[in-house]
Scaffold this motif. Structure first.
Motif, PDB file in Angstrom:
ATOM      1  N   LYS A 142      35.920  40.425  39.583  1.00  0.00           N
ATOM      2  CA  LYS A 142      35.351  40.604  40.923  1.00  0.00           C
ATOM      3  C   LYS A 142      36.335  41.347  41.809  1.00  0.00           C
ATOM      4  N   LEU A 143      35.818  42.313  42.606  1.00  0.00           N
ATOM      5  CA  LEU A 143      36.705  43.120  43.458  1.00  0.00           C
ATOM      6  C   LEU A 143      35.907  43.750  44.594  1.00  0.00           C
ATOM      7  N   TRP A 144      36.585  43.914  45.744  1.00  0.00           N
ATOM      8  CA  TRP A 144      36.028  44.658  46.877  1.00  0.00           C
ATOM      9  C   TRP A 144      36.336  46.147  46.706  1.00  0.00           C
ATOM     10  N   HIS A 145      35.400  47.003  47.114  1.00  0.00           N
ATOM     11  CA  HIS A 145      35.591  48.447  47.078  1.00  0.00           C
ATOM     12  C   HIS A 145      35.082  49.074  48.364  1.00  0.00           C
ATOM     13  N   GLY A 146      35.809  50.059  48.826  1.00  0.00           N
ATOM     14  CA  GLY A 146      35.350  50.819  49.988  1.00  0.00           C
ATOM     15  C   GLY A 146      34.280  51.821  49.599  1.00  0.00           C
TER      16      GLY A 146
ATOM     17  N   ARG B  71      65.844  54.020  41.681  1.00  0.00           N
ATOM     18  CA  ARG B  71      65.927  53.421  43.002  1.00  0.00           C
ATOM     19  C   ARG B  71      64.951  52.256  43.093  1.00  0.00           C
ATOM     20  N   VAL B  72      65.393  51.174  43.712  1.00  0.00           N
ATOM     21  CA  VAL B  72      64.528  50.011  43.881  1.00  0.00           C
ATOM     22  C   VAL B  72      63.400  50.350  44.844  1.00  0.00           C
ATOM     23  N   LEU B  73      62.176  50.004  44.447  1.00  0.00           N
ATOM     24  CA  LEU B  73      60.988  50.285  45.248  1.00  0.00           C
ATOM     25  C   LEU B  73      60.336  48.975  45.670  1.00  0.00           C
ATOM     26  N   TRP B  74      59.867  48.931  46.890  1.00  0.00           N
ATOM     27  CA  TRP B  74      59.069  47.806  47.398  1.00  0.00           C
ATOM     28  C   TRP B  74      57.673  48.316  47.702  1.00  0.00           C
ATOM     29  N   ARG B  75      56.664  47.615  47.196  1.00  0.00           N
ATOM     30  CA  ARG B  75      55.288  47.990  47.476  1.00  0.00           C
ATOM     31  C   ARG B  75      54.495  46.739  47.844  1.00  0.00           C
ATOM     32  N   ASP B  76      53.667  46.863  48.886  1.00  0.00           N
ATOM     33  CA  ASP B  76      52.826  45.744  49.303  1.00  0.00           C
ATOM     34  C   ASP B  76      51.706  45.531  48.298  1.00  0.00           C
ATOM     35  N   LEU B  77      51.424  44.277  47.985  1.00  0.00           N
ATOM     36  CA  LEU B  77      50.291  43.950  47.134  1.00  0.00           C
ATOM     37  C   LEU B  77      49.008  44.105  47.943  1.00  0.00           C
ATOM     38  N   GLU B  78      48.045  44.741  47.333  1.00  0.00           N
ATOM     39  CA  GLU B  78      46.724  44.829  47.947  1.00  0.00           C
ATOM     40  C   GLU B  78      45.934  43.589  47.541  1.00  0.00           C
ATOM     41  N   PRO B  79      45.653  42.686  48.477  1.00  0.00           N
ATOM     42  CA  PRO B  79      44.929  41.464  48.107  1.00  0.00           C
ATOM     43  C   PRO B  79      43.498  41.756  47.711  1.00  0.00           C
TER      44      PRO B  79
ATOM     45  N   CYS C 285      49.306  43.951  38.218  1.00  0.00           N
ATOM     46  CA  CYS C 285      48.409  42.906  38.724  1.00  0.00           C
ATOM     47  C   CYS C 285      49.147  41.574  38.712  1.00  0.00           C
ATOM     48  N   VAL C 286      49.167  40.893  39.865  1.00  0.00           N
ATOM     49  CA  VAL C 286      49.853  39.612  40.006  1.00  0.00           C
ATOM     50  C   VAL C 286      48.815  38.491  39.989  1.00  0.00           C
ATOM     51  N   LEU C 287      49.014  37.512  39.094  1.00  0.00           N
ATOM     52  CA  LEU C 287      48.101  36.387  38.938  1.00  0.00           C
ATOM     53  C   LEU C 287      48.844  35.080  39.172  1.00  0.00           C
ATOM     54  N   SER C 288      48.141  34.104  39.694  1.00  0.00           N
ATOM     55  CA  SER C 288      48.700  32.772  39.896  1.00  0.00           C
ATOM     56  C   SER C 288      47.938  31.796  39.006  1.00  0.00           C
ATOM     57  N   VAL C 289      48.688  31.050  38.173  1.00  0.00           N
ATOM     58  CA  VAL C 289      48.083  30.130  37.209  1.00  0.00           C
ATOM     59  C   VAL C 289      48.235  28.711  37.739  1.00  0.00           C
ATOM     60  N   GLU C 290      47.101  28.050  37.967  1.00  0.00           N
ATOM     61  CA  GLU C 290      47.124  26.688  38.477  1.00  0.00           C
ATOM     62  C   GLU C 290      47.371  25.700  37.340  1.00  0.00           C
ATOM     63  N   GLN C 291      47.561  24.441  37.672  1.00  0.00           N
ATOM     64  CA  GLN C 291      47.895  23.430  36.670  1.00  0.00           C
ATOM     65  C   GLN C 291      46.800  23.239  35.636  1.00  0.00           C
TER      66      GLN C 291
ATOM     67  N   ALA D 295      43.653  35.749  41.217  1.00  0.00           N
ATOM     68  CA  ALA D 295      44.293  37.027  41.508  1.00  0.00           C
ATOM     69  C   ALA D 295      44.996  36.955  42.857  1.00  0.00           C
ATOM     70  N   VAL D 296      46.286  37.285  42.863  1.00  0.00           N
ATOM     71  CA  VAL D 296      47.052  37.339  44.105  1.00  0.00           C
ATOM     72  C   VAL D 296      46.928  38.715  44.745  1.00  0.00           C
ATOM     73  N   GLY D 297      47.045  39.743  43.945  1.00  0.00           N
ATOM     74  CA  GLY D 297      46.941  41.108  44.458  1.00  0.00           C
ATOM     75  C   GLY D 297      47.358  42.100  43.400  1.00  0.00           C
ATOM     76  N   ARG D 298      47.350  43.362  43.775  1.00  0.00           N
ATOM     77  CA  ARG D 298      47.603  44.432  42.817  1.00  0.00           C
ATOM     78  C   ARG D 298      48.366  45.567  43.490  1.00  0.00           C
ATOM     79  N   VAL D 299      49.220  46.211  42.706  1.00  0.00           N
ATOM     80  CA  VAL D 299      49.895  47.437  43.130  1.00  0.00           C
ATOM     81  C   VAL D 299      49.469  48.555  42.195  1.00  0.00           C
ATOM     82  N   LEU D 300      48.950  49.631  42.752  1.00  0.00           N
ATOM     83  CA  LEU D 300      48.625  50.830  41.989  1.00  0.00           C
ATOM     84  C   LEU D 300      49.616  51.912  42.410  1.00  0.00           C
ATOM     85  N   PHE D 301      50.415  52.373  41.452  1.00  0.00           N
ATOM     86  CA  PHE D 301      51.532  53.263  41.741  1.00  0.00           C
ATOM     87  C   PHE D 301      51.337  54.581  40.989  1.00  0.00           C
TER      88      PHE D 301
END
Length: 364
Positions: free
Chosen positions: A355-359, A209-217, A180-186, A192-198
Motif C-alpha cells: 500500500k502506498l500514496w501517490h501524487g 562523503r556521508v549523506l543524510w536523506r530524509d525518509l519519505e513516510p 526501505c526502512v521497516l519496523s518489526v513488532e514483537q 513501513a517507516v519510510g523510504r529513500v529513493l536516491f
C-alpha cells in the motif's frame, strides 16, 4: 721444549674454537634477523592484499567516532557480497525529520557500487522498541532486496553493513538506489517507516562523503498539486492474478460536489487489455473508495505491463467526466521513483499487499 710447544698449540686451538663459536653465533643472529625481516614483509603484503578485497569505510564529512569493531564475513550470492564493518556514530543534522545516514561509492575498475549504511536518526516514538530492518534494491533491474538489521533499538539505531552491487558503468548513471526502512513488532508484523529513493545520476561525484536523506513516510500528508490517491497492489503467481484496491484520495481539486470515480486500465506494451471503473462516490476533496479490482496477468508479462489510474469528476451526466489527474504504476518501461518502486515491491513480495500514496499528474 716439547711441553712449551704443546701449550702453544693448545692456546691456538682454543682461540680457533672461540673464533668459530663467535662466527657461528653472528651467522645465527644474522640469519634470525633476515628471517624476521622476511616474515614482516610477507605479513605486510598479505595485509595489503586483504585490505584490497574489502571496501574501505568511506571518508566522512561529519565527525565519525568508532564505537566497536566487528568481524567481517564474505558471501557471494548472485554477484553481490555483504561485509560487516565497524559501527560508527555520525552526528545528524539539526531537525526532527527521520533521516538515513549512508554513503555511496562507485569503483569503475571493478564495476562495483558500494553502499555503506551507517545509522538512522529520529525514528518516531512508536518504533523505538521494535527491531529495525532496512531493505536495499538497485532499480530498475534488481529484483531481490538485500536486507540488514540494526544493532539495538531506540530513536537512533546504528548499522555496520556494506553492500556491493555489481553494475556496469553504462547502467549505473540510470539506476536508483532504493532504501526501505521497516519496523518489526514483537508479533512479527512489519510496518513501513519510510523510504529513500536516491538517483545515482550526478551523485557519484561525491563518493566517500556521508549523506543524510530524509525518509519519505508512507502517509505523507503533504498533498501534491492535483491531489493524491492511495493504492494497494498484490500479485499471485499461482493464480496469475493482479489485485488492485483503490482505497482513498485526498486534496482533489473539485469543481462541484458531484461524484468522483477512478478508472483503471491494464496495459501490456502499447495495448490496453482491460479497463475497469470504481464506484462513484460523493464529490469531496478526500473521497473514500475502498474498491477492489482483479486483472488476469501472466508472470512473463510483469516487465511489460502497467496500470493507469484516472480520477474522473462527473459534473453533468451524460457529459464526459472531467479528468482530475492520472497515475501510472509499472516497471522501468513506464514509471520512475515511487511509482516504479511500488510495482517492484509487489513483484518481489508475492501474495503480500503493498500500500502506498501517490501524487496525481497531468494527462499528457
Amino acid at each position: 721444549m716439547g711441553l712449551f710447544f704443546l701449550f702453544v698449540c693448545s692456546d691456538q686451538v682454543l682461540l680457533l674454537a672461540a673464533g668459530l663459536s663467535v662466527g657461528l653465533l653472528l651467522l645465527l643472529l644474522l640469519g634470525l634477523m633476515m628471517y624476521c625481516l622476511w616474515r614482516k614483509k610477507k605479513g605486510q603484503r598479505r595485509y595489503q592484499e586483504l585490505l584490497s578485497t574489502v571496501p574501505s569505510v568511506p571518508v566522512c564529512s561529519a565527525p565519525v567516532i568508532p564505537v566497536s569493531l566487528g568481524s567481517w564475513a564474505m558471501s557471494v550470492p548472485q554477484n553481490t557480497f555483504h561485509i560487516k564493518l565497524a559501527v560508527v556514530v555520525v552526528a545528524p543534522p539539526p531537525g526532527m525529520a527521520t533521516r538515513l545516514c549512508f554513503s555511496v561509492e562507485y569503483r569503475h575498475s571493478s564495476e562495483q557500487l558500494i553502499v555503506s549504511l551507517l545509522r538512522l536518526a529520529n525514528l518516531p516514538p512508536q518504533f523505538h522498541g521494535n527491531v529495525t530492518l532496512v531493505q536495499l534494491q538497485l532499480l530498475p533491474d534488481d529484483r531481490r532486496p538485500r536486507q540488514t538489521k540494526a544493532r539495538g533499538t531506540g530513536p537512533d539505531p546504528e548499522f555496520s553493513d556494506c553492500f556491493v552491487f555489481q553494475v556496469s558503468g553504462v547502467c549505473v548513471p540510470h539506476s536508483t538506489l532504493s532504501v526501505c526502512v521497516l519496523s518489526v513488532e514483537q508479533d512479527g508484523k512489519r510496518r513501513a517507516v519510510g523510504r529513500v529513493l536516491f538517483p545515482l545520476e550526478r551523485e557519484l561525484g561525491q563518493a566517500g562523503r556521508v549523506l543524510w536523506r530524509d525518509l519519505e513516510p508512507e502517509d505523507n500528508m503533504q498533498c501534491s498539486e492535483l491531489g493524491d490517491v492511495q493504492i494497494c497492489l498484490s500479485y499471485s503467481p499461482s493464480l496469475q492474478r493482479l489485485s488492485v484496491v483503490v482505497l482513498r484520495a485526498r486534496g482533489l481539486q473539485l469543481l462541484t460536489d458531484k461524484g468522483v470515480c477512478v478508472q483503471v486500465s491494464l496495459q501490456i506494451l502499447t495495448q490496453v487489455v482491460k479497463l475497469k471503473r470504481s464506484c462513484v462516490v460523493k464529490g469531496e476533496k478526500n473521497p473514500y473508495f475502498n474498491h477492489r479490482m482483479t486483472f488476469k496477468l501472466r508472470s512473463q508479462h510483469l516487465d511489460e505491463a502497467c496500470l493507469k489510474f484516472e480520477l474522473q469528476h462527473h459534473i453533468f451526466l451524460p457529459e464526459p467526466p472531467v479528468l482530475l489527474g492520472v497515475l501510472v504504476l509499472g516497471p522501468f518501461m513506464y514509471a520512475r521513483g515511487p511509482q516504479m518502486q511500488h510495482w517492484m515491491d509487489m513483484v518481489n513480495t508475492p501474495q503480500e499487499p503493498v500500500k502506498l500514496w501517490h501524487g496525481l499528474g497531468r494527462a499528457i
